[in-house]
Scaffold this motif. Structure first.
Motif, PDB file in Angstrom:
ATOM      1  N   ARG A 177     128.172  -3.823   5.124  1.00  0.00           N
ATOM      2  CA  ARG A 177     127.486  -3.806   6.414  1.00  0.00           C
ATOM      3  C   ARG A 177     126.088  -4.380   6.255  1.00  0.00           C
ATOM      4  O   ARG A 177     125.334  -3.980   5.355  1.00  0.00           O
ATOM      5  CB  ARG A 177     127.397  -2.394   6.998  1.00  0.00           C
ATOM      6  CG  ARG A 177     126.794  -2.409   8.402  1.00  0.00           C
ATOM      7  CD  ARG A 177     126.785  -1.069   9.077  1.00  0.00           C
ATOM      8  NE  ARG A 177     126.320  -1.198  10.455  1.00  0.00           N
ATOM      9  CZ  ARG A 177     126.104  -0.175  11.286  1.00  0.00           C
ATOM     10  NH1 ARG A 177     126.336   1.060  10.860  1.00  0.00           N
ATOM     11  NH2 ARG A 177     125.670  -0.384  12.511  1.00  0.00           N
ATOM     12  N   PHE A 222     122.312  -5.405   8.244  1.00  0.00           N
ATOM     13  CA  PHE A 222     121.433  -4.976   9.333  1.00  0.00           C
ATOM     14  C   PHE A 222     120.360  -6.031   9.571  1.00  0.00           C
ATOM     15  O   PHE A 222     119.761  -6.551   8.622  1.00  0.00           O
ATOM     16  CB  PHE A 222     120.730  -3.662   8.983  1.00  0.00           C
ATOM     17  CG  PHE A 222     121.646  -2.505   8.736  1.00  0.00           C
ATOM     18  CD1 PHE A 222     122.005  -1.644   9.772  1.00  0.00           C
ATOM     19  CD2 PHE A 222     122.148  -2.266   7.462  1.00  0.00           C
ATOM     20  CE1 PHE A 222     122.848  -0.568   9.529  1.00  0.00           C
ATOM     21  CE2 PHE A 222     122.981  -1.193   7.217  1.00  0.00           C
ATOM     22  CZ  PHE A 222     123.342  -0.340   8.259  1.00  0.00           C
ATOM     23  N   GLN A 273     118.065  -3.859  14.201  1.00  0.00           N
ATOM     24  CA  GLN A 273     119.087  -2.821  14.034  1.00  0.00           C
ATOM     25  C   GLN A 273     118.631  -1.719  13.099  1.00  0.00           C
ATOM     26  O   GLN A 273     118.870  -0.540  13.359  1.00  0.00           O
ATOM     27  CB  GLN A 273     120.375  -3.452  13.486  1.00  0.00           C
ATOM     28  CG  GLN A 273     121.116  -4.339  14.470  1.00  0.00           C
ATOM     29  CD  GLN A 273     122.245  -5.098  13.803  1.00  0.00           C
ATOM     30  OE1 GLN A 273     122.129  -5.517  12.640  1.00  0.00           O
ATOM     31  NE2 GLN A 273     123.332  -5.300  14.529  1.00  0.00           N
ATOM     32  N   LEU A 274     117.983  -2.070  12.006  1.00  0.00           N
ATOM     33  CA  LEU A 274     117.618  -1.066  11.010  1.00  0.00           C
ATOM     34  C   LEU A 274     116.488  -0.165  11.491  1.00  0.00           C
ATOM     35  O   LEU A 274     116.506   1.054  11.243  1.00  0.00           O
ATOM     36  CB  LEU A 274     117.206  -1.761   9.710  1.00  0.00           C
ATOM     37  CG  LEU A 274     117.029  -0.839   8.500  1.00  0.00           C
ATOM     38  CD1 LEU A 274     118.339  -0.143   8.144  1.00  0.00           C
ATOM     39  CD2 LEU A 274     116.518  -1.624   7.295  1.00  0.00           C
ATOM     40  N   ASP A 278     121.662   5.243   5.309  1.00  0.00           N
ATOM     41  CA  ASP A 278     122.821   4.925   6.135  1.00  0.00           C
ATOM     42  C   ASP A 278     124.094   4.842   5.296  1.00  0.00           C
ATOM     43  O   ASP A 278     125.156   5.324   5.698  1.00  0.00           O
ATOM     44  CB  ASP A 278     122.596   3.598   6.860  1.00  0.00           C
ATOM     45  CG  ASP A 278     123.697   3.298   7.865  1.00  0.00           C
ATOM     46  OD1 ASP A 278     123.589   3.759   9.017  1.00  0.00           O
ATOM     47  OD2 ASP A 278     124.688   2.630   7.483  1.00  0.00           O
ATOM     48  N   ARG A 315     119.012 -10.755   6.965  1.00  0.00           N
ATOM     49  CA  ARG A 315     119.694  -9.459   6.974  1.00  0.00           C
ATOM     50  C   ARG A 315     119.553  -8.752   5.627  1.00  0.00           C
ATOM     51  O   ARG A 315     119.326  -9.384   4.595  1.00  0.00           O
ATOM     52  CB  ARG A 315     121.186  -9.633   7.283  1.00  0.00           C
ATOM     53  CG  ARG A 315     121.506 -10.427   8.550  1.00  0.00           C
ATOM     54  CD  ARG A 315     121.096  -9.656   9.792  1.00  0.00           C
ATOM     55  NE  ARG A 315     121.155 -10.473  10.988  1.00  0.00           N
ATOM     56  CZ  ARG A 315     122.107 -10.349  11.924  1.00  0.00           C
ATOM     57  NH1 ARG A 315     123.080  -9.498  11.765  1.00  0.00           N
ATOM     58  NH2 ARG A 315     122.056 -11.106  13.007  1.00  0.00           N
ATOM     59  N   GLY A 336     121.630  -5.316   3.529  1.00  0.00           N
ATOM     60  CA  GLY A 336     122.863  -4.563   3.723  1.00  0.00           C
ATOM     61  C   GLY A 336     123.291  -3.722   2.545  1.00  0.00           C
ATOM     62  O   GLY A 336     122.667  -3.720   1.481  1.00  0.00           O
TER      63      GLY A 336
END
Length: 416
Positions: A193, A195, A199-200, A237, A302, A304
């Protein structure tokens, strides 16, 4: 994702030998078939999944392993590996939704197990001299193609295709010892995934002032390109996601702990252990993805996480299956135990029989060059098939003319 030093499956309790005729019906009557051409033989090829691959000095596929390619146990309805895969999918579909309620994580469970060595190693930042690349540990079609050793071999391509969240499930191949926990083919489930900054940090106080990246130094807690705030949020997360997944599989009240680990493609990296029936068992590896890998796949903005787990390992714990070979059984008495109406239904494996095993004591001289222990294990598996439960080295001896010799014992399941 996989830690090369990890055991592939965790043994739950001592194995009671079963008769070959009941667990692996008809196996002893299967013909071995024509011998494959010698590695590097002029004009020889490996035919696999409708394609031809020229042999060379790296080619080391055995008939035993070739016969397993395409079986895809994880896609056979009502198989225990299929049940576990579906339970993981169910959890991710229900808990993580994207726009308009569509599943956030896409699932890929039919990708070809034939990959390039670049996909299996280089794309994951595994150094050229890393021991995991050894011919003695992998199944090579030739110097440039192999059977994937982990589902992580597909990470880079899926990231390059623009995916931010996905699951990969498939069969993976490793040359290994012979016992109740190891098999040359097993199955992994991989998740990734990514981010964006928005989003994060969404929902974080003063999140608009926080950044994903910085130029600093690498430490035990973060990569040199990641801010500590971003790393800690991704780590949180990841661990929350995995805790919820294991709770979904094993139920509430599960005792979990995290152990620091090393992987070439994540940092920081962790192993997850669960306390099951009073015993701590390692069930998966995970970590914050190396930014160099993410950047090379075109997702420079990103950050992840990734994790990988062995389906056999979890299934042996969850269903109390004592021997990894049982997953390949076609015996109706094994398969019918997993034909359930609800994939979350509790199943406890019932042994098929309790017959004594036959112990064989074997002595032999080793080739003087290019020999590894896994060469012998492959030979045993090719000739003995799934009848051989375990092989142990008892003694090693030297002779001035004959060279090195070994004495080994093998445990073979008895028939009625």
């Amino acid at each position: 994702m996989v830690c090369w030093a990890l055991r592939r499956v965790t043994q739950v309790r001592p194995h009671l030998a079963r008769k070959a005729s009941s667990v692996y019906p008809g196996h002893e009557h299967q013909p071995l078939g024509p011998r494959p051409a010698a590695p590097g033989a002029p004009g020889s090829t490996v035919e696999l999944l409708g394609k031809s691959y020229p042999r060379d000095d790296y080619s080391n596929l055995t008939r035993k392993v070739l016969s397993k390619v395409g079986r895809n146990l994880h896609n056979q309805p009502q198989h225990p590996l299929w049940l576990l895969k579906e339970r993981v999918k169910q959890h991710f579909y229900a808990r993580y939704a994207g726009r308009a309620g569509a599943p956030l994580f896409s699932v890929y469970d039919d990708l070809s197990p034939v990959v390039t060595t670049w996909q299996n190693f280089d794309s994951l930042l595994i150094p050229a001299d890393h021991p995991s690349r050894k011919k003695g540990d992998n199944y090579y079609l030739n110097a440039t193609h192999m059977l994937r050793a982990h589902t992580s071999a597909h990470q880079w391509d899926l990231l390059r295709a623009g995916l931010d969240a996905f699951l990969v499930v498939g069969d993976v191949y490793r040359r290994d010892q012979i016992d109740a926990q190891h098999y040359p083919v097993f199955h992994q489930l991989e998740a990734v995934r990514l981010f964006s900054r928005h989003q994060l940090f969404a929902g974080i106080k003063d999140g608009e002032n926080l950044q994903l990246f910085e130029q600093s130094s690498r430490s035990a807690h973060k990569q040199e390109t990641h801010t500590l705030e971003a790393t800690k949020l991704v780590e949180f997360d990841l661990k929350q996601t995995l805790t919820q997944l294991m709770t979904h599989i094993f139920g509430d009240g599960l005792d979990i702990r995290w152990v620091d680990c090393y992987f070439p493609f994540t940092h920081p990296s962790f192993e997850m252990e669960i306390n099951f029936h009073g015993e701590w068992l390692e069930v998966l590896g995970c970590g914050v993805m190396e930014q160099q890998l993410v950047n090379s796949a075109g997702a420079q903005d990103r950050i992840g996480w990734a994790f990988g787990l062995g389906l056999e390992r979890l299934a042996m714990i969850l269903y109390d299956i004592p021997d990894i070979r049982l997953f390949w059984s076609e015996d109706e008495r094994f398969l019918k135990q997993f034909r359930v109406q609800d994939i979350n239904e509790q199943v406890v494996f019932q042994p098929l029989s309790k017959y004594p095993a036959v112990i064989n004591d074997i002595s032999f001289w080793l080739p003087r060059e290019n020999y590894t222990e896994n060469d012998f294990y492959d030979l045993v598996r090719t000739i003995g098939g799934d009848l051989v439960e375990k092989v142990d080295l008892i003694d090693k001896f030297e002779h001035p003319k004959m060279g090195t010799g070994l004495r080994a014992s093998s445990m073979t399941e008895s028939e009625e």
